[in-house]
Design a protein around this motif. Structure first.
Motif, PDB file in Angstrom:
ATOM      1  N   LEU A  54       0.766  -1.246   0.103  1.00  0.00           N
ATOM      2  CA  LEU A  54      -0.101  -0.002   0.059  1.00  0.00           C
ATOM      3  C   LEU A  54       0.837   1.197  -0.164  1.00  0.00           C
ATOM      4  N   LEU A  55       2.005   1.284   0.776  1.00  0.00           N
ATOM      5  CA  LEU A  55       2.896   2.321   0.713  1.00  0.00           C
ATOM      6  C   LEU A  55       3.402   2.777  -0.734  1.00  0.00           C
ATOM      7  N   ASP A  56       3.776   1.464  -1.300  1.00  0.00           N
ATOM      8  CA  ASP A  56       4.321   1.776  -2.921  1.00  0.00           C
ATOM      9  C   ASP A  56       3.349   1.786  -3.858  1.00  0.00           C
ATOM     10  N   CYS A  57       1.895   1.934  -3.647  1.00  0.00           N
ATOM     11  CA  CYS A  57       0.714   1.870  -4.480  1.00  0.00           C
ATOM     12  C   CYS A  57       0.793   3.335  -5.056  1.00  0.00           C
ATOM     13  N   ASP A  58       0.781   3.600  -6.239  1.00  0.00           N
ATOM     14  CA  ASP A  58       0.791   4.772  -7.055  1.00  0.00           C
ATOM     15  C   ASP A  58      -0.724   5.193  -7.429  1.00  0.00           C
ATOM     16  N   SER A  59      -1.522   4.550  -7.085  1.00  0.00           N
ATOM     17  CA  SER A  59      -2.839   4.771  -7.533  1.00  0.00           C
ATOM     18  C   SER A  59      -4.019   5.048  -6.480  1.00  0.00           C
ATOM     19  N   LEU A  60      -3.596   4.589  -5.178  1.00  0.00           N
ATOM     20  CA  LEU A  60      -4.559   4.760  -4.085  1.00  0.00           C
ATOM     21  C   LEU A  60      -4.866   6.154  -3.781  1.00  0.00           C
ATOM     22  N   GLU A  61      -5.937   6.769  -3.661  1.00  0.00           N
ATOM     23  CA  GLU A  61      -6.697   7.768  -3.392  1.00  0.00           C
ATOM     24  C   GLU A  61      -7.379   7.998  -2.065  1.00  0.00           C
ATOM     25  N   VAL A  62      -7.925   6.765  -2.053  1.00  0.00           N
ATOM     26  CA  VAL A  62      -9.193   6.858  -0.851  1.00  0.00           C
ATOM     27  C   VAL A  62      -8.957   5.513  -0.148  1.00  0.00           C
ATOM     28  N   LEU A  63      -8.687   5.651   1.279  1.00  0.00           N
ATOM     29  CA  LEU A  63      -8.573   4.582   2.334  1.00  0.00           C
ATOM     30  C   LEU A  63      -9.429   4.508   3.199  1.00  0.00           C
ATOM     31  N   LYS A  64     -10.247   3.454   3.454  1.00  0.00           N
ATOM     32  CA  LYS A  64     -11.295   3.557   4.503  1.00  0.00           C
ATOM     33  C   LYS A  64     -11.174   2.073   5.435  1.00  0.00           C
ATOM     34  N   LEU A  65     -10.927   2.202   6.681  1.00  0.00           N
ATOM     35  CA  LEU A  65     -10.964   1.200   7.378  1.00  0.00           C
ATOM     36  C   LEU A  65     -11.968   0.937   8.632  1.00  0.00           C
ATOM     37  N   ASP A  66     -12.753  -0.054   8.665  1.00  0.00           N
ATOM     38  CA  ASP A  66     -13.598  -0.448   9.924  1.00  0.00           C
ATOM     39  C   ASP A  66     -13.166  -1.618  10.378  1.00  0.00           C
ATOM     40  N   MET A  67     -12.624  -1.595  11.548  1.00  0.00           N
ATOM     41  CA  MET A  67     -12.017  -3.209  12.178  1.00  0.00           C
ATOM     42  C   MET A  67     -12.453  -3.362  13.374  1.00  0.00           C
ATOM     43  N   PHE A  68     -13.741  -2.843  13.779  1.00  0.00           N
ATOM     44  CA  PHE A  68     -14.108  -3.388  14.847  1.00  0.00           C
ATOM     45  C   PHE A  68     -13.330  -3.246  16.246  1.00  0.00           C
ATOM     46  N   MET A  69     -12.656  -2.095  16.135  1.00  0.00           N
ATOM     47  CA  MET A  69     -11.915  -1.776  17.256  1.00  0.00           C
ATOM     48  C   MET A  69     -10.667  -2.813  17.501  1.00  0.00           C
ATOM     49  N   CYS A  70     -10.240  -3.264  16.496  1.00  0.00           N
ATOM     50  CA  CYS A  70      -8.913  -4.188  16.378  1.00  0.00           C
ATOM     51  C   CYS A  70      -7.881  -2.831  16.324  1.00  0.00           C
ATOM     52  N   TYR A  71      -6.599  -3.134  16.640  1.00  0.00           N
ATOM     53  CA  TYR A  71      -5.598  -2.096  16.783  1.00  0.00           C
ATOM     54  C   TYR A  71      -4.836  -2.166  15.290  1.00  0.00           C
ATOM     55  N   LEU A  72      -4.493  -1.033  14.795  1.00  0.00           N
ATOM     56  CA  LEU A  72      -3.944  -0.684  13.681  1.00  0.00           C
ATOM     57  C   LEU A  72      -2.313  -0.359  13.980  1.00  0.00           C
ATOM     58  N   SER A  73      -1.455  -1.171  13.414  1.00  0.00           N
ATOM     59  CA  SER A  73      -0.244  -0.871  13.287  1.00  0.00           C
ATOM     60  C   SER A  73       0.505   0.126  12.185  1.00  0.00           C
ATOM     61  N   LEU A  74       0.925   1.109  12.160  1.00  0.00           N
ATOM     62  CA  LEU A  74       1.450   1.811  10.985  1.00  0.00           C
ATOM     63  C   LEU A  74       2.935   2.080  10.981  1.00  0.00           C
ATOM     64  N   GLU A  75       3.746   1.095  11.809  1.00  0.00           N
ATOM     65  CA  GLU A  75       5.044   0.989  11.840  1.00  0.00           C
ATOM     66  C   GLU A  75       5.713   1.065  10.577  1.00  0.00           C
ATOM     67  N   SER A  76       5.383   0.062   9.593  1.00  0.00           N
ATOM     68  CA  SER A  76       5.989   0.124   8.342  1.00  0.00           C
ATOM     69  C   SER A  76       5.389   0.596   7.321  1.00  0.00           C
ATOM     70  N   PHE A  77       4.270   1.702   7.677  1.00  0.00           N
ATOM     71  CA  PHE A  77       3.679   2.203   6.722  1.00  0.00           C
ATOM     72  C   PHE A  77       3.822   3.712   6.812  1.00  0.00           C
ATOM     73  N   THR A  78       4.803   4.312   6.511  1.00  0.00           N
ATOM     74  CA  THR A  78       5.147   5.627   6.848  1.00  0.00           C
ATOM     75  C   THR A  78       4.533   6.927   6.053  1.00  0.00           C
ATOM     76  N   GLY A  79       3.770   6.401   5.177  1.00  0.00           N
ATOM     77  CA  GLY A  79       2.916   7.502   4.514  1.00  0.00           C
ATOM     78  C   GLY A  79       2.575   7.035   2.929  1.00  0.00           C
ATOM     79  N   SER A  80       1.967   7.901   2.338  1.00  0.00           N
ATOM     80  CA  SER A  80       1.380   7.533   1.039  1.00  0.00           C
ATOM     81  C   SER A  80       1.543   9.114   0.037  1.00  0.00           C
ATOM     82  N   LYS A  81       2.169   8.873  -0.913  1.00  0.00           N
ATOM     83  CA  LYS A  81       2.410   9.867  -1.835  1.00  0.00           C
ATOM     84  C   LYS A  81       0.964  10.386  -2.721  1.00  0.00           C
TER      85      LYS A  81
END
Length: 442
Positions: A144-171
């Protein structure tokens, strides 16, 4: 619905030179027909209609798959393979992929599906899933970090925890919506937001942020911020100066200690930091918090903003006890064009009299008479005091172009709209161009 479509197809198929009339339509029209079907499963089933339709479903721009009912272990495996098969058999890139799978998919399956969606150059990815019983944090994959097409990201995770450690951003990411997501790592969240240079909209909806000491929200191009949280957390640092729209909906105030100074600072700082927006929507509990908390602090940055210089649209939910907050906001909003009023409770005669008395004495009158162009009353009940406020606006609003009375309930709309029109037709109107509109909202 597919059976009905199948009957219609076979009934109206008039074969000429081996091709029926419907199948001879261009692909965009057939895609529109397929988009009317209820689910991707029904869309896929159209492949049996004829040779012309066999691969047509593989080129539709969007996929939406929802399966939340209980499934056996065998059915879960079949469902997962079906979703993967649908993605893998695409022939064109995806505009959007929506998956609501409850607890039917484990983390490895979710990651696998994300990888295939990225291969198909997905632009909008909307995932709803539950890993709560596994106790695992969900780690956004590197693809996802390297995806050059993604414009909209929506996550509904039933209160699971999200780790962004390896996901430093999106261009490329422009819209990020986190719904029922657990956030616990302050540094990774801050880094992620900073390194999303195109992010324009950011929403936190019922996310778990109570354990955060700080949550920095700073994005260079952020225009719309929505916070609708059961736990508000502690939001510090400046919000982006380019932020144009802020929607803040606070819930579960009874869980907060009335004398919790940290919570008071949070509310007041957050309000202060959106003081530069053009559009501000705040619900009843947030307004109540402003009323009770912002007066408790002497520091200007923890109190009521002295000015809301850019505010053009204000949507606010109040009752008679919070009319003073409305007055203060109006007083420091010299460029306000649109006022959207929602009354949580009816206003008493005494509260109305006090409101009008103070209104006449402050600078707010200049805004009402020379600048305000549109006022909307939502769920207008026709009670005397609210009607009197509408009358006051009619009589003093020289710049008014519209006053709208709107409802979300069709029965109330039918009962109240005609009565409202009859009442306001009798009012003197300072503006010769003002229109009175009744509206049923979706």
């Amino acid at each position: 619905m597919f059976l009905l479509f199948n009957k219609l197809f076979r009934k109206k198929s008039n074969v000429v030179n081996g091709v029926d009339y419907i199948s001879n339509l261009p692909d965009p029209i057939l895609h529109l027909i397929l988009s009317r079907l209820h689910s991707t499963k029904e869309v896929v089933r159209t492949r049996v209609l004829s040779t012309r339709w066999r691969n047509l479903w593989t080129s539709i721009p969007s996929l939406e798959i929802c399966e939340t009912k209980p499934l056996s272990a065998l059915q879960k495996n079949q469902f997962k393979e079906f979703v993967y098969w649908v993605l893998a058999n695409r022939t064109l890139d995806l505009d959007s992929f929506t998956l609501d799978c409850g607890d039917h998919c484990d983390m490895s399956t979710i990651l696998r599906l994300i990888h295939v969606a990225v291969i198909r150059k997905v632009k909008q990815l909307d995932l709803t899933f539950c890993l709560r019983d596994t106790g695992e944090d969900f780690v956004l994959p590197r693809c996802l970090l390297d995806c050059d097409s993604l414009e909209v990201l929506k996550l509904d995770m039933f209160m699971c925890y999200l780790s962004l450690e390896s996901f430093t951003g999106s261009k490329t990411l422009k819209v990020l919506v986190l719904d029922n997501v657990g956030l616990c790592d302050h540094d990774s969240v801050r880094s992620f937001l900073v390194y999303c240079p195109l992010l324009e909209e950011f929403s936190l909806i019922d996310c778990q942020t109570d354990d955060l000491d700080y949550l920095h929200i700073s994005c260079p191009n952020l225009k719309t911020l929505r916070i609708n949280n059961r736990g508000l957390g502690y939001y510090k640092e400046r919000l982006c100066e380019r932020l144009m729209k802020a929607v803040i909906e606070l819930e579960d105030m009874e869980q907060k200690n009335e004398f919790d100074d940290n919570f008071g600072v949070t509310v007041c700082e957050l309000f202060f930091q959106v003081s530069h927006v053009e559009y501000l929507s705040i619900n009843y509990l947030f307004v109540e918090s402003i009323s009770s908390k912002c007066e408790c602090f002497n520091c200007p940055k923890k109190g009521f903003p002295e000015s809301l210089p850019s505010l053009k649209t204000l949507e606010i939910t109040i009752d008679g006890y919070l009319l003073d907050v409305l007055l203060r906001i109006l007083k420091c909003s010299p460029n306000l064009d649109f006022l959207h009023l929602i009354f949580y409770k009816d206003i008493s005669p005494d509260q109305y009299e006090a409101f009008v008395e103070e209104l006449v004495e402050v600078e707010t009158m200049k805004i009402l008479t020379h600048h305000l162009k549109k006022v909307e009353f939502l769920e207008f009940n026709g009670e005397r005091e609210t009607l009197a406020i509408a009358q006051f606006l009619f009589e003093h609003g020289n710049a008014l172009e519209e006053i709208v009375f709107s409802w979300r309930n069709e029965d109330r709309y039918c009962k109240k709209s005609r009565k409202a029109m009859n009442e306001v037709s009798k009012f003197y109107k300072a503006s010769s161009v003002v229109k009175v509109i009744t509206l049923l909202k979706d």
